[in-house]
Design an enzyme around this catalytic site. Structure first.
Site, PDB file in Angstrom:
ATOM      1  N   PRO A 162       0.795  -1.235   0.000  1.00 37.03           N
ATOM      2  CA  PRO A 162       0.000   0.000   0.000  1.00 37.03           C
ATOM      3  C   PRO A 162       0.824   1.280   0.000  1.00 37.03           C
ATOM      4  CG  PRO A 162      -0.979  -1.600   1.488  1.00 37.03           C
ATOM      5  CD  PRO A 162       0.324  -2.180   1.032  1.00 37.03           C
ATOM      6  N   GLU A 177       3.824  -2.865 -13.524  1.00 38.39           N
ATOM      7  CA  GLU A 177       5.186  -3.256 -13.898  1.00 38.39           C
ATOM      8  C   GLU A 177       6.126  -2.055 -14.024  1.00 38.39           C
ATOM      9  OE1 GLU A 177       5.759  -6.909 -14.482  1.00 38.39           O
ATOM     10  OE2 GLU A 177       3.927  -6.601 -13.344  1.00 38.39           O
TER      11      GLU A 177
END
Length: 395
Positions: A128, A364
């Site tokens: 997070p 990514e």
């Protein structure tokens, strides 16, 4: 397409086989599973039976023994038809870490079930508070007798709620530098303290499973360590240098799909008693789309072919491919929607692409991260990250 001229006949056949499979099977599932936000297990099984899952696994582990290029050509064709369903190939996501750095017994245990479509894997890196900041993770793995005890949580994990095993990056040691002391583990489904919660209401790629994963005093045997203790950061960097090539092909695929939809629509749509394709503005849009997609495809192919030839990545080249292809995909889908006009706003295929394509500039490594990598490569700050870890070429 011009870029395909650099492919071998076998590579062209793989690409064509993937196209035929996607065109035949995907329309049966695309809209339904996007709305339901469910992973298409039936379709995944079909893909595995035909050998598309684990294309790049060596034959001794149940795969077809091809390189990254062949796998990515299938990715391109799958994404050309539907992005959410195209991600079924990522049911092996995380396996690259085992291929690159795993011991022989780990490869023999975990890879064959993936190739056969009997298991699904996932990679747990993002947290997070640390998305692009890979070195800033807080999940810990404390050594205790014959185990490591993992505590922490991960977010935005592809296949997180359906995976049979999890590739987890955690901090095992404290060091002066944040990127030191990270290690990678494999954690199996059903391990006490492991919990996954499916995340819903995503903007796009809704058929792909995404979850938040929690680790509360999760005990894993020491033999579940992948690679070298304390070198997990470098292993993860090389992992992403491989998977970003996959994303580049995803981008090329969805861009090509959007272009083809727009071209077909323009040929048939009448406006002011003329075909839309006869308007100069439309022709200019299509010409620019075709040119930019072809350039993006060549860059993606170059990154994949370089990896297969050298058994290592070029971080700068990989980042360029991921950045540029994602940018062109975003532009191509936007222009395609513009050509469709109001019909595109409600059309399931092109509107779904418009939602799906946004993720390519985020996961990514964001486009900002990719540009930073390219800049560092220009300044000579990167060699292959494999020079910093044990060399385990995937092929």
């Amino acid at each position: 397409m011009l870029a395909e001229e650099i492919l071998t006949e076998e590579q062209k056949e793989i690409k064509e086989a993937a196209r035929e499979f996607a065109e035949k099977e995907f329309p049966k599932y695309a809209e339904e599973f996007d709305k339901k936000e469910e992973f298409p297990f039936e379709l995944w099984k079909k893909a595995a039976k035909l050998g598309f899952i684990g294309l790049f696994f060596p034959e001794e582990y149940g795969g077809a023994g091809y390189g990254i290029t062949e796998y990515c050509l299938a990715v391109e064709e799958f994404w050309r038809v539907d992005a959410g369903l195209g991600l079924i190939l990522s049911s092996t996501f995380g396996s690259e870490m085992i291929l690159l750095f795993g011991r022989e017994d780990q490869k023999e245990k975990y890879l064959p079930p993936l190739a056969k479509g009997e298991a699904i894997s996932c990679a747990c890196f993002t947290e997070p508070q640390s998305g692009s900041d890979l070195a800033g993770i807080k999940t810990t793995a404390r050594e205790e007798n014959e185990h490591f005890v993992i505590n922490g949580n991960k977010i935005f994990i592809t296949n997180g709620s359906i995976a049979d095993f999890y590739i987890v990056l955690a901090r095992t040691d404290k060091g002066e530098k944040r990127h030191h002391g990270l290690s990678v583990f494999v954690v199996e489904r059903g391990t006490e303290g492991l919990e996954a919660r499916k995340m819903k209401d995503k903007l796009g790629i809704r058929a792909s499973d995404t979850a938040e994963v929690f680790f509360k005093n999760v005990k894993v045997p020491k033999e579940n360590l992948i690679g070298e203790r304390g070198r997990g950061f470098y292993q993860a960097v090389e992992f992403f240098n491989v998977t970003r090539i996959h994303v580049a092909f995803q981008a090329v695929g969805i861009a090509q799909g959007a272009f083809e939809l727009a071209l077909e629509y323009a040929k048939n749509r009448e406006l002011f008693e003329r075909k839309l394709i006869d308007f100069q503005m439309t022709r200019e849009k299509l010409a620019k789309m075709r040119t930019e997609i072809e350039a993006a495809r060549l860059l993606a192919y170059q990154a994949a072919l370089y990896y297969d030839k050298n058994h290592k990545s070029d971080p700068g080249l990989t980042a360029m491919a991921k950045y540029y292809t994602a940018k062109i995909a975003q532009k191509a889908v936007t222009e395609a929607l513009q050509i469709f006009g109001g019909h595109g706003f409600v059309s399931s295929a092109i509107s779904r692409m418009y939602r799906d394509v946004r993720v390519l500039e985020i996961y990514e490594g964001t486009r900002e991260v990719e540009l930073e990598i390219v800049a560092n490569s220009i300044l000579g700050k990167y060699g292959s990250t494999l020079s910093k870890v044990r060399k385990h070429p995937m092929m």
